[in-house]
Write a protein that holds these residues in place. Structure first.
Motif, short mmCIF file in Angstrom:
data_model
loop_
_atom_site.label_atom_id
_atom_site.label_comp_id
_atom_site.label_asym_id
_atom_site.label_seq_id
_atom_site.Cartn_x
_atom_site.Cartn_y
_atom_site.Cartn_z
N MET A 131 -16.81 -14.87 0.43
CA MET A 131 -15.62 -15.11 1.21
C MET A 131 -14.41 -14.50 0.48
SD MET A 131 -14.33 -18.63 2.91
CE MET A 131 -13.30 -19.42 1.71
N LEU A 132 -13.60 -13.78 1.23
CA LEU A 132 -12.40 -13.16 0.65
C LEU A 132 -11.23 -14.13 0.68
CD1 LEU A 132 -12.42 -9.65 2.36
CD2 LEU A 132 -13.29 -10.26 0.11
N SER A 133 -10.39 -14.05 -0.32
CA SER A 133 -9.18 -14.86 -0.34
C SER A 133 -8.13 -14.21 0.56
CB SER A 133 -8.63 -14.95 -1.77
OG SER A 133 -8.16 -13.68 -2.19
N ARG A 134 -7.12 -14.98 0.92
CA ARG A 134 -6.00 -14.43 1.71
C ARG A 134 -5.36 -13.27 0.96
NH1 ARG A 134 -2.49 -19.28 4.41
NH2 ARG A 134 -4.18 -20.15 5.65
N GLU A 135 -5.23 -13.41 -0.34
CA GLU A 135 -4.60 -12.36 -1.14
C GLU A 135 -5.39 -11.06 -1.07
OE1 GLU A 135 -5.25 -15.50 -2.28
OE2 GLU A 135 -3.18 -16.24 -2.24
N MET A 136 -6.72 -11.17 -1.09
CA MET A 136 -7.56 -9.97 -1.01
C MET A 136 -7.43 -9.31 0.36
SD MET A 136 -10.84 -11.57 -3.01
CE MET A 136 -11.92 -10.15 -2.99
N MET A 137 -7.40 -10.13 1.41
CA MET A 137 -7.23 -9.58 2.76
C MET A 137 -5.85 -8.93 2.90
SD MET A 137 -9.06 -12.26 5.37
CE MET A 137 -9.55 -13.74 4.51
N ASP A 138 -4.81 -9.61 2.39
CA ASP A 138 -3.46 -9.05 2.44
C ASP A 138 -3.41 -7.70 1.71
OD1 ASP A 138 -2.28 -11.12 3.87
OD2 ASP A 138 -1.56 -12.16 2.06
N LYS A 139 -4.03 -7.65 0.55
CA LYS A 139 -4.01 -6.41 -0.24
C LYS A 139 -4.67 -5.27 0.53
CE LYS A 139 -5.35 -4.43 -4.63
NZ LYS A 139 -6.08 -4.56 -5.87
N LYS A 140 -5.82 -5.52 1.15
CA LYS A 140 -6.52 -4.47 1.90
C LYS A 140 -5.70 -4.05 3.12
CE LYS A 140 -9.87 -2.90 1.03
NZ LYS A 140 -10.21 -1.69 0.27
N MET A 141 -5.13 -5.02 3.83
CA MET A 141 -4.34 -4.70 5.03
C MET A 141 -3.08 -3.93 4.65
SD MET A 141 -4.74 -5.26 8.19
CE MET A 141 -3.79 -4.87 9.62
N ASP A 142 -2.41 -4.35 3.58
CA ASP A 142 -1.21 -3.64 3.13
C ASP A 142 -1.54 -2.22 2.68
OD1 ASP A 142 0.20 -5.94 3.73
OD2 ASP A 142 0.33 -6.61 1.64
N GLU A 143 -2.69 -2.05 2.03
CA GLU A 143 -3.15 -0.71 1.63
C GLU A 143 -3.40 0.14 2.88
OE1 GLU A 143 -6.70 1.10 -1.16
OE2 GLU A 143 -7.09 -0.76 -0.09
N HIS A 144 -4.07 -0.42 3.86
CA HIS A 144 -4.36 0.28 5.12
C HIS A 144 -3.04 0.73 5.78
CE1 HIS A 144 -6.92 1.02 8.68
NE2 HIS A 144 -5.92 0.53 9.39
N PHE A 145 -2.08 -0.20 5.90
CA PHE A 145 -0.78 0.13 6.52
C PHE A 145 -0.03 1.18 5.71
CE2 PHE A 145 -0.10 -4.13 8.94
CZ PHE A 145 -0.89 -3.68 9.97
N SER A 146 -0.11 1.11 4.39
CA SER A 146 0.57 2.09 3.54
C SER A 146 0.03 3.50 3.78
CB SER A 146 0.44 1.70 2.07
OG SER A 146 1.04 2.67 1.25
N PHE A 147 -1.30 3.62 3.86
CA PHE A 147 -1.89 4.92 4.15
C PHE A 147 -1.47 5.40 5.54
CE2 PHE A 147 -5.37 3.83 0.98
CZ PHE A 147 -4.92 4.74 0.03
N GLU A 148 -1.40 4.49 6.51
CA GLU A 148 -0.96 4.89 7.85
C GLU A 148 0.49 5.36 7.80
OE1 GLU A 148 -1.59 1.93 10.87
OE2 GLU A 148 -3.77 2.17 10.80
N ALA A 149 1.34 4.67 7.07
CA ALA A 149 2.76 5.03 6.99
C ALA A 149 2.96 6.42 6.37
CB ALA A 149 3.54 3.98 6.19
N HIS A 150 2.00 6.85 5.56
CA HIS A 150 2.09 8.16 4.90
C HIS A 150 1.19 9.21 5.55
CE1 HIS A 150 3.73 5.46 1.79
NE2 HIS A 150 4.55 6.47 1.61
N ASP A 151 0.69 8.90 6.76
CA ASP A 151 -0.17 9.84 7.50
C ASP A 151 -1.34 10.33 6.66
OD1 ASP A 151 1.69 9.49 9.50
OD2 ASP A 151 2.55 11.48 9.35
N HIS A 152 -1.93 9.47 5.89
CA HIS A 152 -3.00 9.81 4.96
C HIS A 152 -4.35 9.42 5.56
CE1 HIS A 152 -5.42 9.96 1.37
NE2 HIS A 152 -4.39 10.32 0.62
N VAL A 153 -4.95 10.34 6.32
CA VAL A 153 -6.20 10.05 7.03
C VAL A 153 -7.29 9.60 6.08
CG1 VAL A 153 -8.04 11.04 8.46
CG2 VAL A 153 -5.66 11.64 8.92
#
Length: 139
Positions: free
Chosen positions: A1-23
C-alpha cells in the motif's frame, strides 16, 4: 500500500513532466501495462505505456505554458482522486477546437490507480469541456 506522500510525489512528478512538455518523463511515470483513459478522447482508453504516447504528443502540440493548480485530493489504499485547474495557452487544436494561441483555463479530475511499485497503473481523466468550448469559440 502506498502512502499519501508517495502518491502525491508521483502525481506531482507526472504534472511537472506535463508542464514541461516532456513526453518521455510523463510516460516513465506510467506502469508498462497501464490503462490510459481520457474520457471522450476519440481513441477511447489505451493500454500500455507506448499506446499513451500519441495522446501526450498531441496534447503538448495543442497546449502550452502549462500550469497545474491542485484544488483537492482524496485517497484510498491504492488510488487518488485529484481535482486540478490547468491554465496556459492553446496554440494548436485542443480537443478539436481552434485554439489560436488564446489563453485557456479549465478544471480536470484525475482518478489514478497505482501499482505496488508506485507507478501509475490507471489514469482516468475527466475534462471540463464546456468551459473549454466557452473560452475557444469557433467561427
Amino acid at each position: 500500500m502506498l502512502s499519501r506522500e508517495m502518491m502525491d510525489k508521483k502525481m506531482d512528478e507526472h504534472f511537472s513532466f506535463e508542464a514541461h512538455d516532456h513526453v518521455e518523463g510523463v510516460l516513465a511515470t506510467l506502469a508498462e501495462d497501464c490503462e490510459h483513459d481520457i474520457v471522450g478522447f476519440p481513441t477511447g482508453p489505451t493500454f500500455g505505456r507506448e499506446a499513451a504516447r500519441g495522446f501526450y504528443e498531441s496534447l503538448f502540440a495543442d497546449l502550452s505554458d502549462s500550469k497545474f493548480e491542485t484544488l483537492r485530493r482524496y485517497y484510498g489504499p491504492d488510488f487518488m482522486v485529484d481535482e486540478s485547474r490547468w491554465s496556459g495557452r492553446a496554440p494548436g487544436r485542443p480537443f478539436g477546437l481552434e485554439g489560436r494561441n488564446r489563453p485557456l483555463s479549465f478544471r480536470l479530475l484525475h482518478v489514478m490507480e497505482f501499482s505496488d511499485a508506485g507507478a501509475i497503473q490507471r489514469e482516468n481523466v475527466w475534462v471540463d469541456l464546456a468551459s473549454i468550448i466557452q473560452q475557444l469559440p469557433q467561427d
